[in-house]
Design a protein around this motif. Sequence first.
Motif, PDB file in Angstrom:
ATOM      1  N   THR A  13       0.835  -1.200   0.000  1.00  0.00           N
ATOM      2  CA  THR A  13       0.000   0.000   0.000  1.00  0.00           C
ATOM      3  C   THR A  13       0.873   1.254   0.000  1.00  0.00           C
ATOM      4  N   ASN A  35      -7.706   9.442   1.764  1.00  0.00           N
ATOM      5  CA  ASN A  35      -7.769   8.612   0.554  1.00  0.00           C
ATOM      6  C   ASN A  35      -7.505   7.137   0.830  1.00  0.00           C
ATOM      7  N   THR A  36      -7.710   6.715   2.075  1.00  0.00           N
ATOM      8  CA  THR A  36      -7.491   5.319   2.458  1.00  0.00           C
ATOM      9  C   THR A  36      -8.652   4.860   3.330  1.00  0.00           C
ATOM     10  N   ARG A  37      -9.066   3.616   3.110  1.00  0.00           N
ATOM     11  CA  ARG A  37     -10.041   2.977   3.997  1.00  0.00           C
ATOM     12  C   ARG A  37      -9.451   1.686   4.492  1.00  0.00           C
ATOM     13  N   GLU A  59      -8.014  -0.262   1.361  1.00  0.00           N
ATOM     14  CA  GLU A  59      -8.498   0.238   0.077  1.00  0.00           C
ATOM     15  C   GLU A  59      -8.007   1.662  -0.103  1.00  0.00           C
ATOM     16  N   GLY A  60      -7.871   2.077  -1.348  1.00  0.00           N
ATOM     17  CA  GLY A  60      -7.558   3.474  -1.598  1.00  0.00           C
ATOM     18  C   GLY A  60      -6.512   3.697  -2.658  1.00  0.00           C
ATOM     19  N   GLU A  61      -6.107   4.949  -2.749  1.00  0.00           N
ATOM     20  CA  GLU A  61      -5.192   5.391  -3.795  1.00  0.00           C
ATOM     21  C   GLU A  61      -3.827   4.712  -3.732  1.00  0.00           C
ATOM     22  N   ASN A  81     -12.645  -3.492  -5.435  1.00  0.00           N
ATOM     23  CA  ASN A  81     -13.736  -3.380  -4.473  1.00  0.00           C
ATOM     24  C   ASN A  81     -15.044  -3.654  -5.213  1.00  0.00           C
ATOM     25  N   HIS A  86     -13.547   0.974  -9.134  1.00  0.00           N
ATOM     26  CA  HIS A  86     -12.338   1.738  -9.468  1.00  0.00           C
ATOM     27  C   HIS A  86     -11.319   1.699  -8.325  1.00  0.00           C
ATOM     28  N   GLN A  87     -11.716   1.183  -7.157  1.00  0.00           N
ATOM     29  CA  GLN A  87     -10.812   1.122  -6.014  1.00  0.00           C
ATOM     30  C   GLN A  87     -10.239  -0.285  -5.847  1.00  0.00           C
ATOM     31  N   ARG A  88      -8.940  -0.348  -5.601  1.00  0.00           N
ATOM     32  CA  ARG A  88      -8.283  -1.623  -5.362  1.00  0.00           C
ATOM     33  C   ARG A  88      -8.285  -1.930  -3.867  1.00  0.00           C
ATOM     34  N   GLN A  89      -8.266  -3.219  -3.555  1.00  0.00           N
ATOM     35  CA  GLN A  89      -8.207  -3.690  -2.170  1.00  0.00           C
ATOM     36  C   GLN A  89      -6.983  -4.582  -2.003  1.00  0.00           C
TER      37      GLN A  89
END
Length: 180
Positions: A13, A35-37, A59-61, A81, A86-89
């Motif tokens: 990450t 910008n992060t979960r 998740e996030g940028e 996700n 559009h979001q990667r995990q």
Amino acid sequence: PARIYMCYGPTETTVYATAAEVSHSDVTLGIPLANTRVLICDSQHRRCLPMQEGELIIEGEGVGTGYVRQPQRSAEVFSLNPQFPHQRQYRTGDLGRINALGMIEFLGRKDQQIKLNGHRLELDEIRHHLQELPGVRQAAVLALTDHDQIRELQGFVCADRTFDACRWRPQLAPELPYYM
């Protein structure tokens, strides 16, 4: 009067995913950065309730796209996700929970991944390669500790009489880096 912060973030990450100021009585991973979960999910990928243990999913940028030339390993831990394609995990393999104050607590690993001299190792990967040696019926790998610090790895094999221990290093060298 210095302020000390705990920052958490696996290499996958980019830099950090969470941060928290360290107090004398409580050390947590903190809360997600902008910008992060960070989700805490059970084995069925359902969100856990506060104080319920689960795997940390970031998740996030900053989430990477996968491991270089390792598509199978990448598919195991990186995904899109389902709610926001559009979001990667990234499934970290780390266990945690959200405490009563809404902070993320680290509870350990869900696998046998360890760190030794700055290298991230999977004991099962080493065991698998030992078990593939000719004549080996069963293998195990242990991380020996001294004062909570891992100091060495030891491998054990149950083998038939054809097993030649003198030849195992050259056979493993192409599969495992020297530190494993």
